[in-house]
Structures are given as C-alpha cells and as structure tokens.
Design an enzyme around this catalytic site. Structure first.
Site, mmCIF file in Angstrom:
data_model
loop_
_atom_site.group_PDB
_atom_site.id
_atom_site.type_symbol
_atom_site.label_atom_id
_atom_site.label_comp_id
_atom_site.label_asym_id
_atom_site.label_seq_id
_atom_site.Cartn_x
_atom_site.Cartn_y
_atom_site.Cartn_z
ATOM 1 N N MET A 30 -7.673 39.447 51.855
ATOM 2 C CA MET A 30 -8.905 38.920 50.841
ATOM 3 C C MET A 30 -8.305 38.167 49.865
ATOM 4 O O MET A 30 -8.918 38.121 48.760
ATOM 5 C CB MET A 30 -9.536 40.379 50.559
ATOM 6 C CG MET A 30 -10.123 40.940 51.830
ATOM 7 S SD MET A 30 -11.638 42.040 51.296
ATOM 8 C CE MET A 30 -10.757 43.102 50.303
ATOM 9 N N LEU A 33 -3.016 37.465 46.331
ATOM 10 C CA LEU A 33 -1.896 38.014 47.165
ATOM 11 C C LEU A 33 -0.618 38.481 46.292
ATOM 12 O O LEU A 33 -0.320 38.082 45.005
ATOM 13 C CB LEU A 33 -1.377 36.837 47.888
ATOM 14 C CG LEU A 33 -2.248 36.342 48.904
ATOM 15 C CD1 LEU A 33 -1.592 35.143 49.663
ATOM 16 C CD2 LEU A 33 -2.997 37.238 49.888
ATOM 17 N N HIS A 37 1.147 41.729 50.551
ATOM 18 C CA HIS A 37 0.791 40.875 51.373
ATOM 19 C C HIS A 37 1.943 39.965 51.924
ATOM 20 O O HIS A 37 1.955 39.569 53.163
ATOM 21 C CB HIS A 37 -0.197 39.980 50.936
ATOM 22 C CG HIS A 37 -1.413 40.502 50.429
ATOM 23 N ND1 HIS A 37 -1.955 40.614 49.015
ATOM 24 C CD2 HIS A 37 -2.542 41.138 50.921
ATOM 25 C CE1 HIS A 37 -3.107 41.285 48.920
ATOM 26 N NE2 HIS A 37 -3.304 41.150 49.911
ATOM 27 N N GLN A 61 -17.700 44.565 53.947
ATOM 28 C CA GLN A 61 -17.035 45.560 53.687
ATOM 29 C C GLN A 61 -17.099 46.152 52.430
ATOM 30 O O GLN A 61 -16.410 47.370 52.274
ATOM 31 C CB GLN A 61 -15.688 45.587 54.437
ATOM 32 C CG GLN A 61 -14.708 44.514 53.162
ATOM 33 C CD GLN A 61 -13.512 44.198 53.962
ATOM 34 O OE1 GLN A 61 -13.231 43.431 54.885
ATOM 35 N NE2 GLN A 61 -12.490 44.896 53.452
ATOM 36 N N GLY A 147 -1.341 46.181 56.986
ATOM 37 C CA GLY A 147 -0.527 47.313 55.981
ATOM 38 C C GLY A 147 -0.793 48.648 56.352
ATOM 39 O O GLY A 147 -1.906 49.037 56.601
ATOM 40 N N GLU A 148 0.205 49.391 56.389
ATOM 41 C CA GLU A 148 -0.057 50.837 56.715
ATOM 42 C C GLU A 148 -0.511 51.449 55.321
ATOM 43 O O GLU A 148 -1.266 52.636 55.330
ATOM 44 C CB GLU A 148 1.419 51.694 56.680
ATOM 45 C CG GLU A 148 1.876 51.266 58.043
ATOM 46 C CD GLU A 148 3.303 51.807 58.397
ATOM 47 O OE1 GLU A 148 3.941 52.448 57.443
ATOM 48 O OE2 GLU A 148 4.049 51.723 59.176
ATOM 49 N N LYS A 149 -0.631 50.863 54.113
ATOM 50 C CA LYS A 149 -1.262 51.315 53.048
ATOM 51 C C LYS A 149 -2.593 51.602 53.146
ATOM 52 O O LYS A 149 -3.155 52.624 52.934
ATOM 53 C CB LYS A 149 -1.193 50.129 51.751
ATOM 54 C CG LYS A 149 -1.876 50.678 50.450
ATOM 55 C CD LYS A 149 -1.888 49.685 49.639
ATOM 56 C CE LYS A 149 -3.157 49.687 48.808
ATOM 57 N NZ LYS A 149 -4.073 48.636 48.488
ATOM 58 N N ASP A 150 -3.450 50.856 54.196
ATOM 59 C CA ASP A 150 -4.922 50.846 54.506
ATOM 60 C C ASP A 150 -4.522 51.640 55.610
ATOM 61 O O ASP A 150 -5.069 51.109 56.834
ATOM 62 C CB ASP A 150 -5.519 49.635 54.419
ATOM 63 C CG ASP A 150 -5.680 48.942 53.126
ATOM 64 O OD1 ASP A 150 -6.299 49.576 52.187
ATOM 65 O OD2 ASP A 150 -5.041 48.023 52.947
ATOM 66 N N SER A 186 -4.361 44.411 45.007
ATOM 67 C CA SER A 186 -5.090 43.581 44.352
ATOM 68 C C SER A 186 -5.875 44.127 43.097
ATOM 69 O O SER A 186 -6.211 43.423 42.319
ATOM 70 C CB SER A 186 -5.787 42.732 45.389
ATOM 71 O OG SER A 186 -5.227 42.115 46.162
HETATM 72 P P1 AMP Z 1 -6.320 43.177 51.348
HETATM 73 O O1 AMP Z 1 -6.046 41.757 50.970
HETATM 74 O O2 AMP Z 1 -6.362 44.051 50.286
HETATM 75 O O3 AMP Z 1 -7.585 43.301 52.272
HETATM 76 O O4 AMP Z 1 -5.102 43.417 52.082
HETATM 77 C C1 AMP Z 1 -4.666 42.523 53.409
HETATM 78 C C2 AMP Z 1 -3.743 43.256 53.930
HETATM 79 O O5 AMP Z 1 -2.502 43.482 53.345
HETATM 80 C C3 AMP Z 1 -4.186 44.641 54.810
HETATM 81 O O6 AMP Z 1 -3.415 44.746 55.812
HETATM 82 C C4 AMP Z 1 -3.425 45.540 53.896
HETATM 83 O O7 AMP Z 1 -3.230 46.875 54.411
HETATM 84 C C5 AMP Z 1 -2.073 44.800 53.499
HETATM 85 N N1 AMP Z 1 -1.662 45.322 52.205
HETATM 86 C C6 AMP Z 1 -2.264 45.620 51.103
HETATM 87 N N2 AMP Z 1 -1.436 46.038 50.045
HETATM 88 C C7 AMP Z 1 -0.153 46.315 50.622
HETATM 89 C C8 AMP Z 1 0.786 47.009 50.242
HETATM 90 N N3 AMP Z 1 1.203 47.214 49.045
HETATM 91 N N4 AMP Z 1 1.908 47.016 51.228
HETATM 92 C C9 AMP Z 1 1.888 46.416 52.423
HETATM 93 N N5 AMP Z 1 0.777 45.869 52.847
HETATM 94 C C10 AMP Z 1 -0.177 45.797 52.089
#
Ligand code: AMP
Length: 285
Positions: A30, A33, A37, A61, A147-150, A186
């Site tokens: 999203m 970055l 990311h 979402q 990411g495993e974070k989510d 983010s």
């Molecule tokens: P987002 O832009 O927040 O939707 O995240 C996009 C992708 O980046 C998703 O697959 C997240 O799980 C991953 N992501 C976000 N933060 C991290 C992080 N700190 N470490 C690894 N992957 C991440």
C-alpha cells in the site's frame, strides 16, 4: 522502471517479459515503503527474473474512513526506492481502475478471515482477498511475496490461493524491525515521539513470550506474560493477544503440541486518532 497505471498497461508489460522467458515476482503493497517492504522486494529479486511491485491503498480493507484518509501516501519516494532496488515495473492503479463501476464480486476465506484480528476488523480480510485476487489475475506472476508481520493475512492469502487453485506461489518473508525491535510499519510515522518509544513494548512482550515458551510454559502462562508486559506500559491500550496453532489459527491451550503463532495488537495515541500496531511471532515446537 516502468510505471503502469492501468490493468492493460501492466498486462502488456508482463506479456512482454514472459515472451522473453522471464519469471515474474509480485510484491503487493500500500506504499509508504520502508525496509520491511524492501525485504520482500529483495526476496522477489533473488527468486525471479523480473519483479513487479504494486502500490494501492485498498479502500475495501479499511474499516474506518479516517484510517483510510490518514494512510500515508508517498508515491515519488516509493518509486525512487523501487527503482533503486531493481524493480522492473510498478503498478499504481486508482480506485476506479481496481473497482470499476458496478464491481460487486468479493473473495472471502470464510473461516480464517472471521476469527482473531478479523473479528476486530470485520470485512478486512475480505477486502484483502478481493484485491489480492485482482492483483494475482492482472499480474499472472509466478511468485508473490507477503510479510510474516501480517501473520493472519499471510495464512488467509495462502488458503485463498490454495482453495482457488491460483497458479502464483505465495511466499512469506520474516518481519524487519527497527533497531529497538519495533516491527517496521507504514503506520509508525503517525506515532507521537513518546508513543513511538512506548511501542517497543510489543516486541518486548513477544521476547517475554519466547522466554516463557522456552521454559516449557503453557499457552496460558505465555498469554499472561504478554498481557502483563503490555499492561505495564501506560501509553499502550492492549487490543488482543492470540496464541494459536500456526497453520490453522485454531485456538490452543496447555503445553503447545505444535508450532504456535502469537499475534498481538495494541493502540497508541489519542482516542480520536489512534494508531493500531500489530506484531507477531512464530515459535517452533
Ligand atoms: P502494507 O503496505 O502494509 O500492506 O504491506 C505490504 C507487504 O509488506 C505486506 O505483505 C506486509 O506483510 C509486508 N510488510 C509490512 N511491514 C513489514 C515488515 N516490517 N517486515 C516484513 N514485511 C513487512
């Protein structure tokens, strides 16, 4: 780096690369970055000839309009980072491109989406699955990186891809953290300085959980250790602690008999402008 703003432009780009025999890796984001990311981009680069990143703040979402409105948007800086990282193309559609007039089809994992975090944010994973399915269908990538974070999101997307025979292989990438342990997000930029300091309590509580687990502690003891750590931080409002069986997200009790996933969430900041942060840890049996 090619900037594609329409479905047609991205499809044409991918067709060109596939005609050359290239493999394609997809990194959905999203925007706004950060290094988290970029670690997905690095993983994609290492396993594919060409990497496509996407930047789309997906309205379906988000629960609250204010969260959507406040989501950081930094397109020029994002594109510079992606280009420097060797991304071949970035897809930046607008809302009308992704949800043309009359769009009514949704994709939903009926079980995994409606538990845990999905209960706190009703419809969230439906929005994620719907937009990710669209991105999978537009990009036709060989591999996609999340990411495993989510943590719940990753399991939901894996299940959706498996159930719908999506030909794109879904990969999970470990969480990237700030020096003090805070998972990069983010949303972190929205934290006031004092809340930013306090937010380290999330990763600290997970470290405590690991200690308790390593000593043979029960799920209940792990849960108590996390709650005590977070509740000791006055700036954090604990939203949820979930300790589950890693793959199925099923609830567990007693001494863990399998790999476990721990998901925690807490809010920071004033009631009218809260920042919800999440963190996660997988602990192998
Ligand atoms: P987002 O832009 O927040 O939707 O995240 C996009 C992708 O980046 C998703 O697959 C997240 O799980 C991953 N992501 C976000 N933060 C991290 C992080 N700190 N470490 C690894 N992957 C991440």
């Amino acid at each position: 780096m090619e900037v594609c703003r329409t479905v047609g432009a991205l499809r044409a780009f991918v067709a060109e690369r596939k005609a050359l025999g290239h493999s394609v890796g997809l990194v959905p984001t999203m925007g706004a970055l950060h290094e988290g990311h970029m670690s997905l981009v690095a993983a994609a680069r290492s396993q594919n000839d060409d990497v496509i990143a996407t930047i789309f703040v997906n309205p379906t979402q988000f629960g609250q309009q204010s969260d959507l409105d406040n989501y950081p948007r930094t397109e020029a800086a994002d594109c510079a980072k992606l280009e420097a990282a060797g991304v071949a193309a970035v897809f930046i559609p607008n809302v009308e491109e992704m949800y043309p007039a009359g769009a009514e089809t949704i994709v939903e994992t009926t079980g995994l989406a409606n538990m845990l975090h999905g209960l706190v944010r009703p419809g969230h994973y439906r929005g994620v699955c719907t937009v990710v399915t669209k991105l999978f269908n537009i990009a036709g990538a060989d591999n996609a990186y999340f990411g495993e974070k989510d943590y719940q999101q990753l399991q939901v997307i894996r299940r959706m891809a498996r159930d719908l025979f999506v030909p794109t292989h879904v990969h999970g990438v470990p969480t990237v953290r700030e020096a003090d342990g805070l998972a990069m997000s983010s949303r972190n930029v929205r934290l006031a300085p004092e809340d930013r300091k306090a937010a380290v309590v999330l990763s600290r509580s997970l470290a405590k959980a690991e200690e308790v687990a390593a000593q043979g502690g029960t799920v209940e003891a792990i849960d108590a250790a996390i709650r005590a750590t977070i509740n000791a931080e006055p700036r954090a409002r604990l939203v949820g602690v979930d300790i589950v069986e890693a793959l199925t997200l099923a609830p567990i009790a007693g001494i863990p008999q399998s790999d476990i996933g721990i998901m925690i969430s807490a809010e920071f900041g004033p009631e009218d402008n809260t920042v919800l942060l999440i963190d996660q840890r997988e602990i192998a049996k």
